[in-house]
Design a protein around this motif. Sequence first.
Motif, PDB file in Angstrom:
ATOM      1  N   ASP A  85      86.290  58.986  33.862  1.00 60.94           N
ATOM      2  CA  ASP A  85      87.562  58.878  33.120  1.00 60.94           C
ATOM      3  C   ASP A  85      88.541  59.968  33.552  1.00 60.94           C
ATOM      4  O   ASP A  85      89.723  59.698  33.828  1.00 60.94           O
ATOM      5  CB  ASP A  85      87.313  58.979  31.613  1.00 60.94           C
ATOM      6  CG  ASP A  85      86.770  57.687  31.018  1.00 60.94           C
ATOM      7  OD1 ASP A  85      86.925  56.632  31.651  1.00 60.94           O
ATOM      8  OD2 ASP A  85      86.205  57.745  29.901  1.00 60.94           O
ATOM      9  N   ALA A  86      88.051  61.194  33.624  1.00 62.35           N
ATOM     10  CA  ALA A  86      88.915  62.332  33.964  1.00 62.35           C
ATOM     11  C   ALA A  86      89.457  62.219  35.378  1.00 62.35           C
ATOM     12  O   ALA A  86      90.641  62.493  35.631  1.00 62.35           O
ATOM     13  CB  ALA A  86      88.137  63.639  33.796  1.00 62.35           C
ATOM     14  N   ASN A  87      88.623  61.761  36.318  1.00 59.57           N
ATOM     15  CA  ASN A  87      89.045  61.737  37.718  1.00 59.57           C
ATOM     16  C   ASN A  87      89.787  60.466  38.112  1.00 59.57           C
ATOM     17  O   ASN A  87      90.412  60.436  39.173  1.00 59.57           O
ATOM     18  CB  ASN A  87      87.835  61.982  38.622  1.00 59.57           C
ATOM     19  CG  ASN A  87      87.440  63.443  38.647  1.00 59.57           C
ATOM     20  OD1 ASN A  87      88.037  64.237  39.361  1.00 59.57           O
ATOM     21  ND2 ASN A  87      86.458  63.797  37.827  1.00 59.57           N
ATOM     22  N   LEU A  88      89.730  59.448  37.277  1.00 55.93           N
ATOM     23  CA  LEU A  88      90.656  58.325  37.443  1.00 55.93           C
ATOM     24  C   LEU A  88      92.024  58.728  36.905  1.00 55.93           C
ATOM     25  O   LEU A  88      93.060  58.428  37.514  1.00 55.93           O
ATOM     26  CB  LEU A  88      90.138  57.086  36.709  1.00 55.93           C
ATOM     27  CG  LEU A  88      88.990  56.326  37.367  1.00 55.93           C
ATOM     28  CD1 LEU A  88      88.471  55.232  36.443  1.00 55.93           C
ATOM     29  CD2 LEU A  88      89.427  55.722  38.709  1.00 55.93           C
ATOM     30  N   ASN A 113      94.167  51.307  50.615  1.00 60.31           N
ATOM     31  CA  ASN A 113      94.972  50.808  49.502  1.00 60.31           C
ATOM     32  C   ASN A 113      94.506  51.458  48.191  1.00 60.31           C
ATOM     33  O   ASN A 113      93.430  52.048  48.119  1.00 60.31           O
ATOM     34  CB  ASN A 113      94.871  49.277  49.386  1.00 60.31           C
ATOM     35  CG  ASN A 113      93.442  48.777  49.354  1.00 60.31           C
ATOM     36  OD1 ASN A 113      92.804  48.622  50.389  1.00 60.31           O
ATOM     37  ND2 ASN A 113      92.922  48.532  48.172  1.00 60.31           N
ATOM     38  N   ASP A 114      95.357  51.347  47.160  1.00 60.97           N
ATOM     39  CA  ASP A 114      95.048  51.943  45.885  1.00 60.97           C
ATOM     40  C   ASP A 114      94.016  51.134  45.119  1.00 60.97           C
ATOM     41  O   ASP A 114      93.821  49.936  45.366  1.00 60.97           O
ATOM     42  CB  ASP A 114      96.319  52.046  45.025  1.00 60.97           C
ATOM     43  CG  ASP A 114      97.304  53.071  45.558  1.00 60.97           C
ATOM     44  OD1 ASP A 114      96.890  54.202  45.821  1.00 60.97           O
ATOM     45  OD2 ASP A 114      98.493  52.714  45.694  1.00 60.97           O
ATOM     46  N   LEU A 115      93.391  51.785  44.164  1.00 65.16           N
ATOM     47  CA  LEU A 115      92.567  51.074  43.194  1.00 65.16           C
ATOM     48  C   LEU A 115      93.459  50.181  42.339  1.00 65.16           C
ATOM     49  O   LEU A 115      94.663  50.419  42.244  1.00 65.16           O
ATOM     50  CB  LEU A 115      91.827  52.073  42.298  1.00 65.16           C
ATOM     51  CG  LEU A 115      90.731  52.906  42.969  1.00 65.16           C
ATOM     52  CD1 LEU A 115      90.258  54.013  42.025  1.00 65.16           C
ATOM     53  CD2 LEU A 115      89.556  52.032  43.388  1.00 65.16           C
ATOM     54  N   PRO A 116      92.901  49.139  41.717  1.00 60.99           N
ATOM     55  CA  PRO A 116      93.721  48.267  40.860  1.00 60.99           C
ATOM     56  C   PRO A 116      94.438  49.073  39.769  1.00 60.99           C
ATOM     57  O   PRO A 116      93.889  50.050  39.270  1.00 60.99           O
ATOM     58  CB  PRO A 116      92.691  47.311  40.249  1.00 60.99           C
ATOM     59  CG  PRO A 116      91.554  47.294  41.231  1.00 60.99           C
ATOM     60  CD  PRO A 116      91.497  48.693  41.792  1.00 60.99           C
ATOM     61  N   PRO A 117      95.662  48.661  39.402  1.00 59.09           N
ATOM     62  CA  PRO A 117      96.444  49.396  38.404  1.00 59.09           C
ATOM     63  C   PRO A 117      95.697  49.624  37.090  1.00 59.09           C
ATOM     64  O   PRO A 117      95.832  50.672  36.472  1.00 59.09           O
ATOM     65  CB  PRO A 117      97.663  48.507  38.204  1.00 59.09           C
ATOM     66  CG  PRO A 117      97.792  47.747  39.474  1.00 59.09           C
ATOM     67  CD  PRO A 117      96.390  47.513  39.940  1.00 59.09           C
ATOM     68  N   GLN A 118      94.918  48.633  36.652  1.00 57.37           N
ATOM     69  CA  GLN A 118      94.222  48.768  35.366  1.00 57.37           C
ATOM     70  C   GLN A 118      93.165  49.875  35.400  1.00 57.37           C
ATOM     71  O   GLN A 118      92.803  50.423  34.348  1.00 57.37           O
ATOM     72  CB  GLN A 118      93.568  47.444  34.952  1.00 57.37           C
ATOM     73  CG  GLN A 118      92.473  46.930  35.866  1.00 57.37           C
ATOM     74  CD  GLN A 118      92.994  46.039  36.974  1.00 57.37           C
ATOM     75  OE1 GLN A 118      94.172  46.119  37.339  1.00 57.37           O
ATOM     76  NE2 GLN A 118      92.140  45.160  37.485  1.00 57.37           N
ATOM     77  N   MET A 119      92.684  50.228  36.578  1.00 57.07           N
ATOM     78  CA  MET A 119      91.722  51.316  36.687  1.00 57.07           C
ATOM     79  C   MET A 119      92.414  52.666  36.672  1.00 57.07           C
ATOM     80  O   MET A 119      91.876  53.653  36.184  1.00 57.07           O
ATOM     81  CB  MET A 119      90.884  51.185  37.966  1.00 57.07           C
ATOM     82  CG  MET A 119      89.866  50.092  37.956  1.00 57.07           C
ATOM     83  SD  MET A 119      88.791  50.119  39.418  1.00 57.07           S
ATOM     84  CE  MET A 119      87.865  51.628  39.151  1.00 57.07           C
ATOM     85  N   ARG A 120      93.613  52.703  37.223  1.00 52.80           N
ATOM     86  CA  ARG A 120      94.343  53.963  37.348  1.00 52.80           C
ATOM     87  C   ARG A 120      95.131  54.304  36.085  1.00 52.80           C
ATOM     88  O   ARG A 120      95.552  55.420  35.928  1.00 52.80           O
ATOM     89  CB  ARG A 120      95.307  53.894  38.540  1.00 52.80           C
ATOM     90  CG  ARG A 120      94.575  53.770  39.874  1.00 52.80           C
ATOM     91  CD  ARG A 120      95.512  53.744  41.052  1.00 52.80           C
ATOM     92  NE  ARG A 120      96.055  52.401  41.283  1.00 52.80           N
ATOM     93  CZ  ARG A 120      97.338  52.097  41.271  1.00 52.80           C
ATOM     94  NH1 ARG A 120      98.246  53.026  40.990  1.00 52.80           N
ATOM     95  NH2 ARG A 120      97.755  50.880  41.525  1.00 52.80           N
TER      96      ARG A 120
END
Length: 264
Positions: free
Chosen positions: A239-242, A257-264
């Motif tokens: 949680d903290a590092n996302l 590419n980035d992680l999905p928006p809902q994860m970030r």
Amino acid sequence: MMTSRKFTLAAITTCVLGAAAGAVHADVLDDIAKSKSIRVATDLAIPPSGMMDASMKPIGSDVETAQLLAKDWGLKLDFVQTTGATRIPNLQTGKADIAISTLSVTPERAKVIDFSKPYAVLESVIGGRKDVPVKSIDDLKGRTVCVTRGTTQDVELTKISRDKGFQVARYDDDATDVTAAVSGQCDLIATSLTIVNQITKKTPDRPFEKKVVLHVFDLAVGVKKGETQLLAKLNEWIDANLKNGKLNAIYKKYHGNDLPPQMR
């Protein structure tokens, strides 16, 4: 009176034995803290998640994720080299404390190990050369698909191969699997989109492309069943590092590419 006394003695005996069993059971998080080190099962033959550089130093997105975890927890990091088929057995036998190794979350796996919250994702696909005319599962009829033994792709394609009329060729690790596909031993390869893209980079004269999307999986840290303290601490760390963007930065560095928006 005797019945009551016997019951009381039996209850006391049960409590004592239960307490003894609890004392014998070692909590993995406690073991990690005592040893001041953490053993992480990671496949170092699956670029760009895990690989060796020219000086034989482990690198990759899973490698850096494990390194970040060890650094944040103030621990010495010991990599336990693994393959797709041995990730879960390494946890079950106590050879590794956790697994950070492109481990997709599936209902079947959740029956035998516990998963942390997702720290990354994996797009599972069937890939092949551009001249191979495949656009759907039905187009696999009469063809041979390479897979790495014990992976989600192996499980999924094994279930449907007979009905769809294609063969599954299994290899013990991703490096051998990729070599078989590139050398033409198989028509297609079922793996992650990242690996398909890596094949094209290494063999630009015979580029591979995504043919069929099988699934988009969450990737999580694998933990032996019942290690609730360790799992809770891992979830807090993820949680903290996302939230601070460090896990996304690692993923983007290696996967483009980035992680999905809902994860970030």
